[in-house]
Motif scaffolding. Structure first.
Motif, PDB file in Angstrom:
ATOM      1  N   VAL A   1       0.829  -1.212   0.000  1.00  0.00           N
ATOM      2  CA  VAL A   1       0.000   0.000   0.000  1.00  0.00           C
ATOM      3  C   VAL A   1       0.859   1.257   0.000  1.00  0.00           C
ATOM      4  O   VAL A   1       0.369   2.347  -0.319  1.00  0.00           O
ATOM      5  N   CYS A   2       2.142   1.136   0.365  1.00  0.00           N
ATOM      6  CA  CYS A   2       3.037   2.300   0.400  1.00  0.00           C
ATOM      7  C   CYS A   2       4.019   2.228  -0.756  1.00  0.00           C
ATOM      8  O   CYS A   2       4.966   1.424  -0.747  1.00  0.00           O
ATOM      9  N   VAL A   3       3.770   3.028  -1.759  1.00  0.00           N
ATOM     10  CA  VAL A   3       4.629   3.135  -2.945  1.00  0.00           C
ATOM     11  C   VAL A   3       4.785   4.618  -3.254  1.00  0.00           C
ATOM     12  O   VAL A   3       4.033   5.444  -2.735  1.00  0.00           O
ATOM     13  N   PRO A   4       5.759   5.002  -4.084  1.00  0.00           N
ATOM     14  CA  PRO A   4       5.956   6.436  -4.355  1.00  0.00           C
ATOM     15  C   PRO A   4       4.705   7.162  -4.845  1.00  0.00           C
ATOM     16  O   PRO A   4       4.501   8.337  -4.521  1.00  0.00           O
ATOM     17  N   ALA A   5       3.858   6.479  -5.610  1.00  0.00           N
ATOM     18  CA  ALA A   5       2.646   7.135  -6.113  1.00  0.00           C
ATOM     19  C   ALA A   5       1.606   7.323  -5.023  1.00  0.00           C
ATOM     20  O   ALA A   5       0.732   8.187  -5.138  1.00  0.00           O
ATOM     21  N   HIS A   6       1.696   6.509  -3.966  1.00  0.00           N
ATOM     22  CA  HIS A   6       0.739   6.621  -2.851  1.00  0.00           C
ATOM     23  C   HIS A   6       1.502   6.362  -1.553  1.00  0.00           C
ATOM     24  O   HIS A   6       1.366   5.304  -0.933  1.00  0.00           O
ATOM     25  N   PRO A   7       2.314   7.320  -1.106  1.00  0.00           N
ATOM     26  CA  PRO A   7       3.136   7.100   0.088  1.00  0.00           C
ATOM     27  C   PRO A   7       2.316   7.152   1.371  1.00  0.00           C
ATOM     28  O   PRO A   7       1.410   7.968   1.504  1.00  0.00           O
ATOM     29  N   ILE A   8       2.636   6.266   2.298  1.00  0.00           N
ATOM     30  CA  ILE A   8       2.019   6.288   3.616  1.00  0.00           C
ATOM     31  C   ILE A   8       2.916   7.039   4.597  1.00  0.00           C
ATOM     32  O   ILE A   8       2.437   7.721   5.508  1.00  0.00           O
ATOM     33  N   GLY A   9       4.221   6.916   4.401  1.00  0.00           N
ATOM     34  CA  GLY A   9       5.180   7.577   5.282  1.00  0.00           C
ATOM     35  C   GLY A   9       6.139   8.458   4.520  1.00  0.00           C
ATOM     36  O   GLY A   9       6.312   8.319   3.302  1.00  0.00           O
ATOM     37  N   ALA A  10       6.794   9.361   5.250  1.00  0.00           N
ATOM     38  CA  ALA A  10       7.690  10.333   4.630  1.00  0.00           C
ATOM     39  C   ALA A  10       8.907   9.678   4.003  1.00  0.00           C
ATOM     40  O   ALA A  10       9.490  10.213   3.048  1.00  0.00           O
ATOM     41  N   CYS A  11       9.340   8.525   4.504  1.00  0.00           N
ATOM     42  CA  CYS A  11      10.532   7.870   3.967  1.00  0.00           C
ATOM     43  C   CYS A  11      10.337   7.395   2.530  1.00  0.00           C
ATOM     44  O   CYS A  11      11.314   7.147   1.820  1.00  0.00           O
ATOM     45  N   MET A  12       9.086   7.258   2.092  1.00  0.00           N
ATOM     46  CA  MET A  12       8.809   6.873   0.708  1.00  0.00           C
ATOM     47  C   MET A  12       8.620   8.101  -0.176  1.00  0.00           C
ATOM     48  O   MET A  12       8.702   8.010  -1.405  1.00  0.00           O
ATOM     49  N   VAL A  13       8.406   9.255   0.435  1.00  0.00           N
ATOM     50  CA  VAL A  13       8.131  10.472  -0.330  1.00  0.00           C
ATOM     51  C   VAL A  13       9.421  11.144  -0.792  1.00  0.00           C
ATOM     52  O   VAL A  13       9.611  11.457  -1.968  1.00  0.00           O
ATOM     53  N   SER A  14      10.308  11.376   0.146  1.00  0.00           N
ATOM     54  CA  SER A  14      11.461  12.229  -0.111  1.00  0.00           C
ATOM     55  C   SER A  14      12.446  11.595  -1.079  1.00  0.00           C
ATOM     56  O   SER A  14      12.661  10.379  -1.077  1.00  0.00           O
ATOM     57  N   SER A  15      13.089  12.435  -1.867  1.00  0.00           N
ATOM     58  CA  SER A  15      14.136  11.963  -2.771  1.00  0.00           C
ATOM     59  C   SER A  15      15.358  11.480  -2.008  1.00  0.00           C
ATOM     60  O   SER A  15      16.257  10.873  -2.591  1.00  0.00           O
ATOM     61  N   GLU A  16      15.423  11.755  -0.686  1.00  0.00           N
ATOM     62  CA  GLU A  16      16.516  11.268   0.138  1.00  0.00           C
ATOM     63  C   GLU A  16      16.067  10.181   1.121  1.00  0.00           C
ATOM     64  O   GLU A  16      16.854   9.737   1.957  1.00  0.00           O
ATOM     65  N   GLY A  17      14.816   9.765   1.044  1.00  0.00           N
ATOM     66  CA  GLY A  17      14.290   8.792   1.987  1.00  0.00           C
ATOM     67  C   GLY A  17      14.808   7.388   1.738  1.00  0.00           C
ATOM     68  O   GLY A  17      15.035   6.975   0.590  1.00  0.00           O
ATOM     69  N   ALA A  18      14.970   6.611   2.818  1.00  0.00           N
ATOM     70  CA  ALA A  18      15.488   5.247   2.704  1.00  0.00           C
ATOM     71  C   ALA A  18      14.513   4.344   1.950  1.00  0.00           C
ATOM     72  O   ALA A  18      14.930   3.488   1.160  1.00  0.00           O
ATOM     73  N   CYS A  19      13.209   4.515   2.180  1.00  0.00           N
ATOM     74  CA  CYS A  19      12.234   3.682   1.483  1.00  0.00           C
ATOM     75  C   CYS A  19      12.194   4.008  -0.009  1.00  0.00           C
ATOM     76  O   CYS A  19      12.063   3.106  -0.845  1.00  0.00           O
ATOM     77  N   ALA A  20      12.311   5.287  -0.332  1.00  0.00           N
ATOM     78  CA  ALA A  20      12.344   5.678  -1.740  1.00  0.00           C
ATOM     79  C   ALA A  20      13.560   5.078  -2.437  1.00  0.00           C
ATOM     80  O   ALA A  20      13.479   4.624  -3.587  1.00  0.00           O
ATOM     81  N   ALA A  21      14.695   5.052  -1.744  1.00  0.00           N
ATOM     82  CA  ALA A  21      15.911   4.458  -2.315  1.00  0.00           C
ATOM     83  C   ALA A  21      15.745   2.961  -2.505  1.00  0.00           C
ATOM     84  O   ALA A  21      16.116   2.404  -3.548  1.00  0.00           O
ATOM     85  N   ALA A  22      15.186   2.282  -1.498  1.00  0.00           N
ATOM     86  CA  ALA A  22      14.988   0.833  -1.589  1.00  0.00           C
ATOM     87  C   ALA A  22      14.030   0.481  -2.717  1.00  0.00           C
ATOM     88  O   ALA A  22      14.203  -0.513  -3.421  1.00  0.00           O
ATOM     89  N   TRP A  23      13.001   1.314  -2.898  1.00  0.00           N
ATOM     90  CA  TRP A  23      12.030   1.066  -3.971  1.00  0.00           C
ATOM     91  C   TRP A  23      12.644   1.334  -5.340  1.00  0.00           C
ATOM     92  O   TRP A  23      12.497   0.537  -6.264  1.00  0.00           O
ATOM     93  N   ARG A  24      13.350   2.435  -5.458  1.00  0.00           N
ATOM     94  CA  ARG A  24      13.858   2.847  -6.770  1.00  0.00           C
ATOM     95  C   ARG A  24      14.982   1.960  -7.257  1.00  0.00           C
ATOM     96  O   ARG A  24      15.037   1.588  -8.428  1.00  0.00           O
ATOM     97  N   TYR A  25      15.891   1.610  -6.360  1.00  0.00           N
ATOM     98  CA  TYR A  25      17.081   0.873  -6.771  1.00  0.00           C
ATOM     99  C   TYR A  25      17.087  -0.580  -6.318  1.00  0.00           C
ATOM    100  O   TYR A  25      17.734  -1.422  -6.940  1.00  0.00           O
ATOM    101  N   GLY A  26      16.341  -0.891  -5.253  1.00  0.00           N
ATOM    102  CA  GLY A  26      16.381  -2.244  -4.720  1.00  0.00           C
ATOM    103  C   GLY A  26      15.815  -3.284  -5.659  1.00  0.00           C
ATOM    104  O   GLY A  26      16.191  -4.460  -5.601  1.00  0.00           O
ATOM    105  N   ARG A  27      14.915  -2.892  -6.541  1.00  0.00           N
ATOM    106  CA  ARG A  27      14.296  -3.849  -7.460  1.00  0.00           C
ATOM    107  C   ARG A  27      15.284  -4.352  -8.509  1.00  0.00           C
ATOM    108  O   ARG A  27      15.012  -5.328  -9.208  1.00  0.00           O
ATOM    109  N   ARG A  28      16.442  -3.684  -8.621  1.00  0.00           N
ATOM    110  CA  ARG A  28      17.446  -4.142  -9.598  1.00  0.00           C
ATOM    111  C   ARG A  28      18.217  -5.351  -9.084  1.00  0.00           C
ATOM    112  O   ARG A  28      18.869  -6.037  -9.836  1.00  0.00           O
ATOM    113  N   SER A  29      18.172  -5.572  -7.750  1.00  0.00           N
ATOM    114  CA  SER A  29      18.959  -6.651  -7.165  1.00  0.00           C
ATOM    115  C   SER A  29      18.470  -8.014  -7.675  1.00  0.00           C
ATOM    116  O   SER A  29      17.271  -8.233  -7.822  1.00  0.00           O
TER     117      SER A  29
END
Length: 371
Positions: free
Chosen positions: A343-371
């Motif tokens: 339910v928490c993705v960049p298009a529909h963030p639940i927390g600030a860590c998914m919103v910010s361009s410096e957030g840990a969740c945003a980083a894990a979502w953006r780059y973690g899927r390449r692993s």
């Protein structure tokens, strides 16, 4: 490009990574916390966790300025826009951070709030000049890096005699957050035992390396200030591993091409002339932290939006299902939050860590899927 390409070389990265692997002591674990959202994204973007030895663990701390801003302060900004009728100016990432009642600064525009994205406090000054009949408030956030521009805008407003400009100040201090994380660790059962700290890059260009000495002297932890490129981070890890192996606790500066011991003295002096310490300030995930944020000095009270609009402090609890607080404290990773990627993705963030361009969740979502 000078100072960029030469810090991204694959061959040099392999050499440093191999040196880290040789330096790591068998059967020992190394836990290093970075206090910079930029570093978090460097680690994820370049897949550094995949090439570091399994014994080396990079732990994300409260280094994202948007992420550490609590819901109550965002609610206060929304009230300015909806109830006081001001033109509220702020940075892009702040607009989408979820607040109370499903609102955000972005969505409050649908209810008539005049909220505008700016790239600089000077943009807010321009809007104030162009709208003399309206109150214009700059929603100022960020660590020591973004504080001097806010100070410069206040000085400019004073010189010009702008009566319709004020600042809702939410500038916070990195060393105070680092101290709080270490001081409260014994009270937190899930707090990781740290073996070293990665000093932030942008913040350190302003404050210098000297403010980190207490962490080496008092807490006996190695500190290495690192730059923003992948080789910077790998070198910093190698330096931290060496210090840990040798039982040293010193402040070392890997980012010497941009950071000095004293920092930017002009920026520090400008900040000190406009701002002073708050007694306490609420952080997302950390709670109330003493002497961890700034407010305008009394002589600039006419530019202080909290005083001008008599804004009462708001304390609002985070969404119970969101693990942003634990992630900011280094107690959990983004993937350990059950909302992450569902339910928490960049298009529909639940927390600030998914919103910010410096957030840990945003980083894990953006780059973690390449692993």
């Amino acid at each position: 490009m000078k100072y960029v390409d030469e810090y991204r070389g694959a061959e040099e990265a392999r050499r440093i990574t191999a040196e880290i692997a040789r330096t790591v002591v068998p059967d020992r674990q190394y836990r290093f916390m970075e206090f910079c959202g930029g570093h978090t994204h460097v680690i994820s973007r370049w897949g550094l966790e995949d090439v570091l030895p399994p014994a080396v663990h990079m732990i994300h701390g409260p280094g994202c300025p948007v992420c550490v801003l609590p819901i109550g302060r965002i609610d206060m900004a929304i009230e300015l826009a909806l109830q006081k009728g001001v033109i509220l100016c702020t940075y892009a990432d702040t607009l989408r951070v979820p607040a109370s009642k499903g609102l955000s600064l972005f969505s409050c525009r649908a209810q008539g709030g005049d909220v505008r994205m700016v790239y600089s406090p000077l943009d807010a000054l321009k809007i104030a000049r162009e709208n003399p009949e309206r109150e214009v408030v700059f929603f100022a956030i960020g660590f020591e890096t973004t504080t001097p521009p806010t100070a410069a805008a206040i000085l400019a407003a004073e010189r010009e005699g702008l009566q319709n400009f004020s600042v809702f100040c939410n500038h916070v201090l990195t060393p105070a957050a680092m101290e709080h994380i270490l001081a409260t660790a014994p009270e937190r059962p899930d707090a990781p035992k740290l073996d070293g700290l990665v000093g932030p890059a942008h913040v350190s260009t302003v404050i210098g390396s000297n403010p980190y000495k207490p962490f080496a002297e008092k807490w006996k932890l190695p500190v290495v200030i690192a730059g923003f490129e992948p080789l910077d981070m790998l070198l910093a890890v190698l330096m931290l591993v060496r210090q840990a192996n040798e039982g040293r606790a010193e402040v070392e500066n890997e980012f010497a091409r941009a950071v000095t011991a004293e920092g930017n003295l002009k920026a520090i002096a400008l900040t000190d002339s406009i701002f002073t310490l708050r007694e306490r300030f609420e952080w997302r995930g950390l709670g109330s932290v003493a002497h961890s944020a700034l407010r305008l000095r009394d002589e600039f009270a006419s530019f202080d939006a909290e005083k001008r609009f008599e804004m009462p402090e708001r304390i609002v609890r985070d969404n119970k299902a969101c693990e942003c607080g634990a992630i900011l404290r280094g107690e959990k990773t983004p993937r350990e939050c059950r909302l992450f990627g569902t339910v928490c993705v960049p298009a529909h963030p639940i927390g600030a860590c998914m919103v910010s361009s410096e957030g840990a969740c945003a980083a894990a979502w953006r780059y973690g899927r390449r692993s």
